[in-house]
Design a protein around this motif. Structure first.
Motif, PDB file in Angstrom:
ATOM      1  N   THR A  49      11.363   3.272   6.690  1.00 46.51           N
ATOM      2  CA  THR A  49      10.509   4.349   7.159  1.00 46.51           C
ATOM      3  C   THR A  49      11.166   5.694   6.902  1.00 46.51           C
ATOM      4  O   THR A  49      12.405   5.781   6.766  1.00 46.51           O
ATOM      5  CB  THR A  49      10.225   4.241   8.669  1.00 46.51           C
ATOM      6  OG1 THR A  49      11.449   4.453   9.402  1.00 46.51           O
ATOM      7  CG2 THR A  49       9.638   2.884   9.023  1.00 46.51           C
ATOM      8  N   SER A  62       6.523  10.198   1.088  1.00 45.60           N
ATOM      9  CA  SER A  62       5.913   8.875   1.225  1.00 45.60           C
ATOM     10  C   SER A  62       4.430   9.014   0.929  1.00 45.60           C
ATOM     11  O   SER A  62       3.852  10.086   1.098  1.00 45.60           O
ATOM     12  CB  SER A  62       6.127   8.302   2.625  1.00 45.60           C
ATOM     13  OG  SER A  62       5.419   9.066   3.589  1.00 45.60           O
ATOM     14  N   GLY A  63       3.839   7.950   0.464  1.00 47.38           N
ATOM     15  CA  GLY A  63       2.429   8.011   0.111  1.00 47.38           C
ATOM     16  C   GLY A  63       1.846   6.632  -0.072  1.00 47.38           C
ATOM     17  O   GLY A  63       2.520   5.610   0.136  1.00 47.38           O
ATOM     18  N   THR A  64       0.596   6.606  -0.474  1.00 43.09           N
ATOM     19  CA  THR A  64      -0.068   5.337  -0.756  1.00 43.09           C
ATOM     20  C   THR A  64      -0.189   5.146  -2.260  1.00 43.09           C
ATOM     21  O   THR A  64      -0.166   6.117  -3.022  1.00 43.09           O
ATOM     22  CB  THR A  64      -1.471   5.298  -0.126  1.00 43.09           C
ATOM     23  OG1 THR A  64      -2.283   6.317  -0.730  1.00 43.09           O
ATOM     24  CG2 THR A  64      -1.391   5.526   1.373  1.00 43.09           C
ATOM     25  N   TYR A  65      -0.310   3.905  -2.669  1.00 38.52           N
ATOM     26  CA  TYR A  65      -0.442   3.596  -4.093  1.00 38.52           C
ATOM     27  C   TYR A  65      -1.400   2.431  -4.257  1.00 38.52           C
ATOM     28  O   TYR A  65      -1.717   1.708  -3.303  1.00 38.52           O
ATOM     29  CB  TYR A  65       0.921   3.255  -4.705  1.00 38.52           C
ATOM     30  CG  TYR A  65       1.428   1.882  -4.307  1.00 38.52           C
ATOM     31  CD1 TYR A  65       1.145   0.745  -5.067  1.00 38.52           C
ATOM     32  CD2 TYR A  65       2.190   1.715  -3.143  1.00 38.52           C
ATOM     33  CE1 TYR A  65       1.608  -0.510  -4.695  1.00 38.52           C
ATOM     34  CE2 TYR A  65       2.648   0.462  -2.765  1.00 38.52           C
ATOM     35  CZ  TYR A  65       2.356  -0.645  -3.544  1.00 38.52           C
ATOM     36  OH  TYR A  65       2.811  -1.890  -3.169  1.00 38.52           O
ATOM     37  N   TYR A  77      -0.585  11.381  -0.420  1.00 41.46           N
ATOM     38  CA  TYR A  77       0.662  11.662   0.269  1.00 41.46           C
ATOM     39  C   TYR A  77       0.505  11.350   1.745  1.00 41.46           C
ATOM     40  O   TYR A  77      -0.548  11.599   2.340  1.00 41.46           O
ATOM     41  CB  TYR A  77       1.046  13.137   0.130  1.00 41.46           C
ATOM     42  CG  TYR A  77       1.663  13.499  -1.189  1.00 41.46           C
ATOM     43  CD1 TYR A  77       3.018  13.304  -1.433  1.00 41.46           C
ATOM     44  CD2 TYR A  77       0.885  14.058  -2.195  1.00 41.46           C
ATOM     45  CE1 TYR A  77       3.581  13.646  -2.646  1.00 41.46           C
ATOM     46  CE2 TYR A  77       1.451  14.403  -3.415  1.00 41.46           C
ATOM     47  CZ  TYR A  77       2.799  14.199  -3.637  1.00 41.46           C
ATOM     48  OH  TYR A  77       3.355  14.544  -4.835  1.00 41.46           O
ATOM     49  N   LEU A  78       1.547  10.821   2.359  1.00 42.11           N
ATOM     50  CA  LEU A  78       1.580  10.632   3.801  1.00 42.11           C
ATOM     51  C   LEU A  78       2.542  11.612   4.456  1.00 42.11           C
ATOM     52  O   LEU A  78       2.316  12.061   5.573  1.00 42.11           O
ATOM     53  CB  LEU A  78       1.994   9.193   4.137  1.00 42.11           C
ATOM     54  CG  LEU A  78       1.018   8.100   3.669  1.00 42.11           C
ATOM     55  CD1 LEU A  78       1.596   6.725   3.985  1.00 42.11           C
ATOM     56  CD2 LEU A  78      -0.339   8.279   4.330  1.00 42.11           C
ATOM     57  N   LYS A  92       0.791  -1.229   0.000  1.00 38.96           N
ATOM     58  CA  LYS A  92       0.000   0.000   0.000  1.00 38.96           C
ATOM     59  C   LYS A  92       0.824   1.280   0.000  1.00 38.96           C
ATOM     60  O   LYS A  92       0.379   2.313  -0.501  1.00 38.96           O
ATOM     61  CB  LYS A  92      -0.934   0.015   1.219  1.00 38.96           C
ATOM     62  CG  LYS A  92      -2.013  -1.057   1.206  1.00 38.96           C
ATOM     63  CD  LYS A  92      -2.908  -0.934   2.434  1.00 38.96           C
ATOM     64  CE  LYS A  92      -4.006  -1.984   2.404  1.00 38.96           C
ATOM     65  NZ  LYS A  92      -4.880  -1.889   3.617  1.00 38.96           N
ATOM     66  N   THR A  93       2.013   1.265   0.575  1.00 35.93           N
ATOM     67  CA  THR A  93       2.781   2.504   0.753  1.00 35.93           C
ATOM     68  C   THR A  93       4.135   2.436   0.055  1.00 35.93           C
ATOM     69  O   THR A  93       4.682   1.365  -0.186  1.00 35.93           O
ATOM     70  CB  THR A  93       3.003   2.797   2.248  1.00 35.93           C
ATOM     71  OG1 THR A  93       3.716   1.705   2.845  1.00 35.93           O
ATOM     72  CG2 THR A  93       1.678   2.997   2.963  1.00 35.93           C
ATOM     73  N   GLN A 121       0.255   6.300  -7.572  1.00 38.68           N
ATOM     74  CA  GLN A 121       0.125   6.985  -6.291  1.00 38.68           C
ATOM     75  C   GLN A 121      -1.301   7.480  -6.089  1.00 38.68           C
ATOM     76  O   GLN A 121      -1.923   8.021  -7.002  1.00 38.68           O
ATOM     77  CB  GLN A 121       1.090   8.173  -6.219  1.00 38.68           C
ATOM     78  CG  GLN A 121       1.015   8.925  -4.900  1.00 38.68           C
ATOM     79  CD  GLN A 121       1.995  10.075  -4.817  1.00 38.68           C
ATOM     80  OE1 GLN A 121       2.859  10.230  -5.679  1.00 38.68           O
ATOM     81  NE2 GLN A 121       1.877  10.884  -3.785  1.00 38.68           N
TER      82      GLN A 121
END
Length: 242
Positions: A195, A105-108, A120-121, A76-77, A117
């Motif tokens: 991370t 960083s983000g989700t996809y 955004y995280l 997911k990230t 994508q």
């Protein structure tokens, strides 16, 4: 007798020459294999692997291209790093630029063969003096461009990134697949951590910029009369100011 010695020396030199040529040839073959391995285009994306790429239409010379890395952390990230700290001295002297590393960083989501994508995280910038050699442990400043741990984003407008399948290999493109794509992804010798916190911990950073969001920050008035004191004279005249 003399002729035999001369013939023997010539033969010995010839054998040594052949041996040297054989070593050179083997070295070139090995070098070629290594180059092919390093230049091999990525045809399969694996979670946990760090990939790197460059940009075909860069206006900079080869030595002044940024180093870009991307890694899928799980299903997911992802984490994406652009390192602009390793250019030539002339690059920074030209415009007086600082050395900067941006990390997002983000989700996809996987859509067909592509990894798109979706949000955004975090979005942060690491700023270093142009006079230092940026290595692990060096001092710099951290700018956080996120607000409430999110960033307004619409993948259909191409604001983010995508790992796009092109022909038989993968490359980086905008999230709507209509941007200026990179060259093929390659497996990177530089490995990204798992991370953002681990990445930031590699440097001695101080935070000097308050968090803000793109497109959501309210515009402040250049001046607000309510912030100025009001004075009233004995004759009834009113004026504003200090």
């Amino acid at each position: 007798m003399v002729n035999k010695k001369i013939i023997y020396k010539i033969a010995l030199l010839f054998v040594m020459f052949l041996s040297l040529m054989s070593l050179v040839a083997c070295s070139q073959i090995k070098k070629g294999i290594n180059s092919m391995s390093e230049d091999r285009k990525v045809t399969e994306i694996k979670i946990g692997e760090t990939y790197t790429m460059s940009w075909k239409n860069s206006d900079f010379i080869e030595a002044d291209r940024s180093f870009d890395y991307i890694k899928l952390l799980d299903d997911k990230t992802f984490i994406y790093v652009s390192d602009d700290t390793q250019h030539s001295k002339e690059y920074y002297q030209r415009d007086g630029d600082n050395k900067v590393i941006s990390i997002e960083s983000g989700t996809y989501e996987k859509e067909g063969d592509n990894f798109i994508q979706k949000s955004y995280l975090s979005d942060q910038g690491l700023v270093f003096s142009p006079d230092i050699d940026v290595k692990k442990g060096v001092s710099g400043k951290l700018s956080n461009f996120m607000s409430k741990n999110e960033k307004s984003f619409d993948s259909t407008k191409g604001g983010g990134v995508a790992i796009e399948k092109h022909d038989n290999y993968y490359r980086i493109n905008s999230s709507n697949l209509k941007g200026n794509p990179s060259d093929a992804l390659h497996i990177s010798e530089v490995k990204l951590p798992d991370t953002v916190e681990e990445f930031l911990a590699q440097y001695n950073l101080t935070s000097d910029v308050k968090p803000q969001s793109y497109g959501r920050t309210e515009k402040k008035k250049m001046f607000d009369p309510a912030q100025f004191p009001v004075h009233r004279e004995d004759d009834g005249t009113i004026w504003i100011g200090f």
